[in-house]
Enzyme design. Structure first.
Site, short mmCIF file in Angstrom:
data_model
loop_
_atom_site.label_atom_id
_atom_site.label_comp_id
_atom_site.label_asym_id
_atom_site.label_seq_id
_atom_site.Cartn_x
_atom_site.Cartn_y
_atom_site.Cartn_z
N ARG A 193 -25.04 -17.38 20.56
CA ARG A 193 -24.89 -16.01 20.10
C ARG A 193 -24.50 -15.13 21.29
NH1 ARG A 193 -30.08 -12.67 17.65
NH2 ARG A 193 -28.93 -10.86 16.84
N HIS A 194 -23.77 -14.07 21.01
CA HIS A 194 -23.43 -13.09 22.05
C HIS A 194 -24.69 -12.45 22.64
CE1 HIS A 194 -24.56 -9.83 19.33
NE2 HIS A 194 -23.93 -10.51 18.38
N GLY A 195 -24.54 -11.77 23.76
CA GLY A 195 -25.66 -11.04 24.38
C GLY A 195 -26.10 -9.86 23.53
N GLU A 198 -18.79 -12.18 12.67
CA GLU A 198 -20.05 -12.04 11.94
C GLU A 198 -19.80 -11.78 10.45
OE1 GLU A 198 -22.93 -12.83 11.22
OE2 GLU A 198 -24.16 -11.82 12.74
N ARG A 250 -18.32 -7.77 21.14
CA ARG A 250 -19.55 -8.23 21.78
C ARG A 250 -19.49 -9.72 22.12
NH1 ARG A 250 -20.33 -6.74 16.45
NH2 ARG A 250 -21.39 -8.16 15.01
#
Length: 197
Positions: A8-10, A82, A58
């Site tokens: 997952r992204h930050g 997403e 992101r």
């Protein structure tokens, strides 16, 4: 066999506010950028050969920060974005409590969960699988870092572990971990979930 290491992204400010981001193009927060810099150090010795990222900001920012250390080819695929939360985009967990009946009706649909004017989990799963299988055909036998989103990872994990995505199903994922998924002959299979980042 193509091996995917999915993450997952930050963190973003909306994550910290428990606000649904969906397809909104939210940037990482400074906290998020710092956590990604730490991940880059961990991933540097992982034998990765390229990066595949969602097209949302992101995720792309996460990939770019990691790649400052790794220096790998980066590929983008909008299909790794997403879930579209439609009319519920931007709502917080508190907001969702106000429409609890609506939310609960959707939750008991499992993979058919679909926010009003949004996208179903099943649609997310299908496009994500297509993206990974297509990339595998173009990049066989590669070790690939995939930077995507929580909803995408959950759809993959629930499907690959045979869960129906019902409210009482155990969540197979821990937050901010690395998940190995393998693709062989156009089929995805679970490798190992929840590896340390």
């Amino acid at each position: 066999m193509t091996t995917y290491f999915c993450m997952r992204h930050g963190v973003t400010d909306w994550n910290r506010e428990s606000r649904i981001q969906g397809t909104e193009d939210i940037s990482l927060s400074e906290e998020g950028r710092e956590m990604v810099r730490k991940w880059a150090g961990t991933l540097a010795d992982g034998g990765l050969e390229c990066i595949l990222t969602s097209s949302l900001g992101r995720a792309k920012e996460t990939a770019a920060i990691i790649n400052e250390k790794l220096g790998l080819p980066i590929h983008e695929d909008t299909r790794l974005g997403e879930q579209d939360w439609g009319e519920w985009t931007g709502l917080t967990k508190e907001d969702l409590k106000q429409i609890r009946k609506q939310v609960k009706q959707q939750e008991y649909k499992g993979f058919d969960f679909c926010p009003p004017k949004g996208e179903s989990r099943n649609d997310v799963l299908m496009r994500t699988c297509d993206a990974l299988i297509d990339f595998s055909e173009e990049h066989p036998d590669k070790s690939v870092l995939v930077v995507t989103h929580n909803g995408v990872l959950k759809c993959l994990a629930y499907a690959l572990t045979g869960l129906e995505f019902m409210p009482n199903d155990p969540d197979p994922l821990e937050a901010y971990r690395l998940h190995r998924i393998e693709c062989l002959e156009n089929e995805l299979a679970p490798g190992q979930f929840n590896m340390e980042l």
